[in-house]
Write a protein that holds these residues in place. Structure first.
Motif, PDB file in Angstrom:
ATOM      1  N   ALA A 146       0.833  -1.211   0.000  1.00 62.56           N
ATOM      2  CA  ALA A 146       0.000   0.000   0.000  1.00 62.56           C
ATOM      3  C   ALA A 146       0.864   1.256   0.000  1.00 62.56           C
ATOM      4  N   ILE A 147       1.974   1.226   0.729  1.00 61.52           N
ATOM      5  CA  ILE A 147       2.894   2.368   0.718  1.00 61.52           C
ATOM      6  C   ILE A 147       3.453   2.564  -0.690  1.00 61.52           C
ATOM      7  N   ALA A 148       3.845   1.470  -1.339  1.00 63.30           N
ATOM      8  CA  ALA A 148       4.360   1.558  -2.707  1.00 63.30           C
ATOM      9  C   ALA A 148       3.334   2.165  -3.650  1.00 63.30           C
ATOM     10  N   GLY A 149       2.080   1.878  -3.399  1.00 64.76           N
ATOM     11  CA  GLY A 149       1.022   2.428  -4.235  1.00 64.76           C
ATOM     12  C   GLY A 149       0.874   3.931  -4.110  1.00 64.76           C
ATOM     13  N   ARG A 150       1.422   4.499  -3.038  1.00 67.41           N
ATOM     14  CA  ARG A 150       1.299   5.939  -2.814  1.00 67.41           C
ATOM     15  C   ARG A 150       2.457   6.741  -3.413  1.00 67.41           C
ATOM     16  N   ILE A 151       3.431   6.055  -3.999  1.00 70.01           N
ATOM     17  CA  ILE A 151       4.599   6.783  -4.528  1.00 70.01           C
ATOM     18  C   ILE A 151       4.732   6.590  -6.037  1.00 70.01           C
ATOM     19  N   GLN A 152       3.629   6.327  -6.716  1.00 66.38           N
ATOM     20  CA  GLN A 152       3.712   5.975  -8.133  1.00 66.38           C
ATOM     21  C   GLN A 152       4.125   7.127  -9.034  1.00 66.38           C
ATOM     22  N   GLN A 153       4.185   8.338  -8.484  1.00 65.12           N
ATOM     23  CA  GLN A 153       4.635   9.487  -9.290  1.00 65.12           C
ATOM     24  C   GLN A 153       6.126   9.766  -9.120  1.00 65.12           C
ATOM     25  N   VAL A 154       6.852   8.879  -8.446  1.00 59.83           N
ATOM     26  CA  VAL A 154       8.292   9.108  -8.267  1.00 59.83           C
ATOM     27  C   VAL A 154       8.966   9.200  -9.638  1.00 59.83           C
ATOM     28  N   PRO A 155       9.769  10.239  -9.884  1.00 59.18           N
ATOM     29  CA  PRO A 155      10.401  10.399 -11.198  1.00 59.18           C
ATOM     30  C   PRO A 155      11.520   9.381 -11.394  1.00 59.18           C
ATOM     31  N   LEU A 156      11.513   8.719 -12.551  1.00 51.88           N
ATOM     32  CA  LEU A 156      12.522   7.726 -12.889  1.00 51.88           C
ATOM     33  C   LEU A 156      13.377   8.223 -14.042  1.00 51.88           C
ATOM     34  N   GLU A 157      14.624   7.792 -14.072  1.00 45.98           N
ATOM     35  CA  GLU A 157      15.579   8.268 -15.074  1.00 45.98           C
ATOM     36  C   GLU A 157      15.467   7.459 -16.372  1.00 45.98           C
ATOM     37  N   ARG A 158      15.689   8.139 -17.497  1.00 43.08           N
ATOM     38  CA  ARG A 158      15.776   7.434 -18.776  1.00 43.08           C
ATOM     39  C   ARG A 158      17.191   7.431 -19.341  1.00 43.08           C
ATOM     40  N   CYS A 159      18.135   8.118 -18.645  1.00 41.33           N
ATOM     41  CA  CYS A 159      19.531   8.175 -19.092  1.00 41.33           C
ATOM     42  C   CYS A 159      20.459   7.898 -17.909  1.00 41.33           C
ATOM     43  N   ASP A 160      21.636   7.344 -18.210  1.00 44.12           N
ATOM     44  CA  ASP A 160      22.663   7.232 -17.185  1.00 44.12           C
ATOM     45  C   ASP A 160      23.738   8.290 -17.434  1.00 44.12           C
ATOM     46  N   SER A 161      24.856   8.211 -16.717  1.00 43.96           N
ATOM     47  CA  SER A 161      25.872   9.259 -16.813  1.00 43.96           C
ATOM     48  C   SER A 161      26.729   9.145 -18.067  1.00 43.96           C
ATOM     49  N   ALA A 162      26.595   8.064 -18.841  1.00 48.99           N
ATOM     50  CA  ALA A 162      27.474   7.832 -19.998  1.00 48.99           C
ATOM     51  C   ALA A 162      27.439   8.917 -21.082  1.00 48.99           C
ATOM     52  N   PRO A 163      26.322   9.441 -21.620  1.00 45.45           N
ATOM     53  CA  PRO A 163      24.982   8.993 -21.264  1.00 45.45           C
ATOM     54  C   PRO A 163      24.435   7.963 -22.264  1.00 45.45           C
ATOM     55  N   LYS A 164      23.812   6.920 -21.713  1.00 45.87           N
ATOM     56  CA  LYS A 164      23.000   6.003 -22.513  1.00 45.87           C
ATOM     57  C   LYS A 164      21.559   6.292 -22.141  1.00 45.87           C
ATOM     58  N   CYS A 165      20.708   6.446 -23.147  1.00 44.37           N
ATOM     59  CA  CYS A 165      19.338   6.862 -22.869  1.00 44.37           C
ATOM     60  C   CYS A 165      18.325   5.893 -23.468  1.00 44.37           C
ATOM     61  N   LEU A 166      17.224   5.724 -22.747  1.00 50.60           N
ATOM     62  CA  LEU A 166      16.083   4.978 -23.263  1.00 50.60           C
ATOM     63  C   LEU A 166      15.246   5.890 -24.151  1.00 50.60           C
ATOM     64  N   SER A 167      14.474   5.289 -25.024  1.00 52.23           N
ATOM     65  CA  SER A 167      13.621   6.076 -25.922  1.00 52.23           C
ATOM     66  C   SER A 167      12.302   6.455 -25.273  1.00 52.23           C
ATOM     67  N   HIS A 168      12.077   5.998 -24.044  1.00 50.34           N
ATOM     68  CA  HIS A 168      10.806   6.247 -23.352  1.00 50.34           C
ATOM     69  C   HIS A 168      11.110   6.639 -21.910  1.00 50.34           C
ATOM     70  N   THR A 169      10.118   7.174 -21.236  1.00 49.80           N
ATOM     71  CA  THR A 169      10.250   7.510 -19.815  1.00 49.80           C
ATOM     72  C   THR A 169       9.758   6.344 -18.978  1.00 49.80           C
ATOM     73  N   PRO A 170      10.603   5.763 -18.117  1.00 50.72           N
ATOM     74  CA  PRO A 170      10.182   4.614 -17.317  1.00 50.72           C
ATOM     75  C   PRO A 170       9.066   4.960 -16.338  1.00 50.72           C
ATOM     76  N   LYS A 171       8.350   3.926 -15.916  1.00 51.06           N
ATOM     77  CA  LYS A 171       7.230   4.101 -14.986  1.00 51.06           C
ATOM     78  C   LYS A 171       7.325   3.080 -13.858  1.00 51.06           C
ATOM     79  N   LEU A 172       6.598   3.353 -12.783  1.00 54.74           N
ATOM     80  CA  LEU A 172       6.499   2.444 -11.650  1.00 54.74           C
ATOM     81  C   LEU A 172       5.187   1.677 -11.760  1.00 54.74           C
ATOM     82  N   VAL A 173       5.255   0.351 -11.654  1.00 54.83           N
ATOM     83  CA  VAL A 173       4.086  -0.520 -11.775  1.00 54.83           C
ATOM     84  C   VAL A 173       3.930  -1.303 -10.474  1.00 54.83           C
TER      85      VAL A 173
END
Length: 263
Positions: A146-173
């Motif tokens: 239930a606590i995890a369900g309350r933080i579903q808007q936490v911002p997630l990264e799509r790039c690392d420091s290299a930078p290597k980047c994803l083509s999409h914005t990750p989400k919490l499920v």
């Protein structure tokens, strides 16, 4: 662990059987942090080790996983509601080409099979159930979920420091199933079988082992797993080498947000 260790206050290291445990304060909570080790035996052994040597009230797992559900993408973080050991199997006798049969006395072979591999539940004992019982699914703690369900808007990264980047914005499920077993899966057909049979979002090599140990000890648990690859579902080579750090850091970020929300 690197991202979490950088946030840890009052760190103190301990070594037990060659495994390094670090106690301290993370997001205002007293914690003991350690690496589970790779695969089921290491995860079970080290989870029991920390429960035996430290005053642990809850187990919180963070790591990477292979994606099973085709609606999920690399970098997404999953918080499954339950975990099962999908490679606890009968390797069945082939009675004719392409047909397999379980021994007549084996009455727990009920799930769909993949060739000769027939999943089975595991036998477990616990303080609450000292007589042996057979279980396939080990539920995470509902209050923690239930606590995890309350933080579903936490911002997630799509790039690392290299930078290597994803083509999409990750989400919490939050919710769904996860499965674990002692195999690195990079096979499209097996990935599809795992999704059909267990309705799993992700698969990994540790969480269900930790879940079983937590259940046996009567300790609540929850696990955060970020997709580093698609378990054979992606184009070309397996993606883990490319997106490992993005996935691992996203899982750790969710863990930090979870601890901050846990009053």
């Amino acid at each position: 662990l690197g991202l979490l260790s950088a946030r840890l206050e009052q760190p103190r290291k301990h070594s037990v059987n060659g495994v390094e445990f670090t106690t301290g304060v993370l997001q205002g909570k007293p914690v003991v942090m350690f690496l589970s080790g790779i695969s089921m035996t290491n995860a079970a052994m080290n989870t029991q080790l920390v429960l035996d040597r430290f005053k642990v009230t809850h187990v919180v797992f963070s790591g990477i996983a292979g994606g099973v559900n085709p609606s999920l993408n690399i970098g997404d973080v999953t918080v499954a509601q339950r975990w099962g050991q999908y490679l606890e199997v009968l390797a069945a006798r082939e009675t004719e080409p392409g047909r397999y049969k379980a021994p007549v006395w084996m009455d727990d072979v009920k799930l769909p099979h993949f060739g000769m591999l027939h999943p089975r539940p595991v036998e477990v004992r616990s303080a609450g159930q000292p007589r042996a019982e057979k279980k396939f699914w080990f539920e995470v703690d509902p209050a923690l979920l239930a606590i995890a369900g309350r933080i579903q808007q936490v911002p997630l990264e799509r790039c690392d420091s290299a930078p290597k980047c994803l083509s999409h914005t990750p989400k919490l499920v939050v919710g769904g199933n996860g499965v674990s077993g002692p195999a690195f899966v990079d096979n499209k057909a097996f990935r599809e079988y795992t999704f059909r049979t267990f309705e799993a979002n992700v698969l990994d090599m540790e969480t269900a082992a930790t879940a079983m140990v937590a259940y046996s000890n009567g300790v609540p648990y929850i696990a955060f797993r970020s997709l580093s690859d698609l378990a054979g579902g992606g184009e070309g080579e397996n993606e883990i080498g490319t997106f490992f750090k993005i996935a691992a850091d996203n899982s750790a970020k969710v863990l930090l947000a979870f601890l901050a929300a846990w009053k």
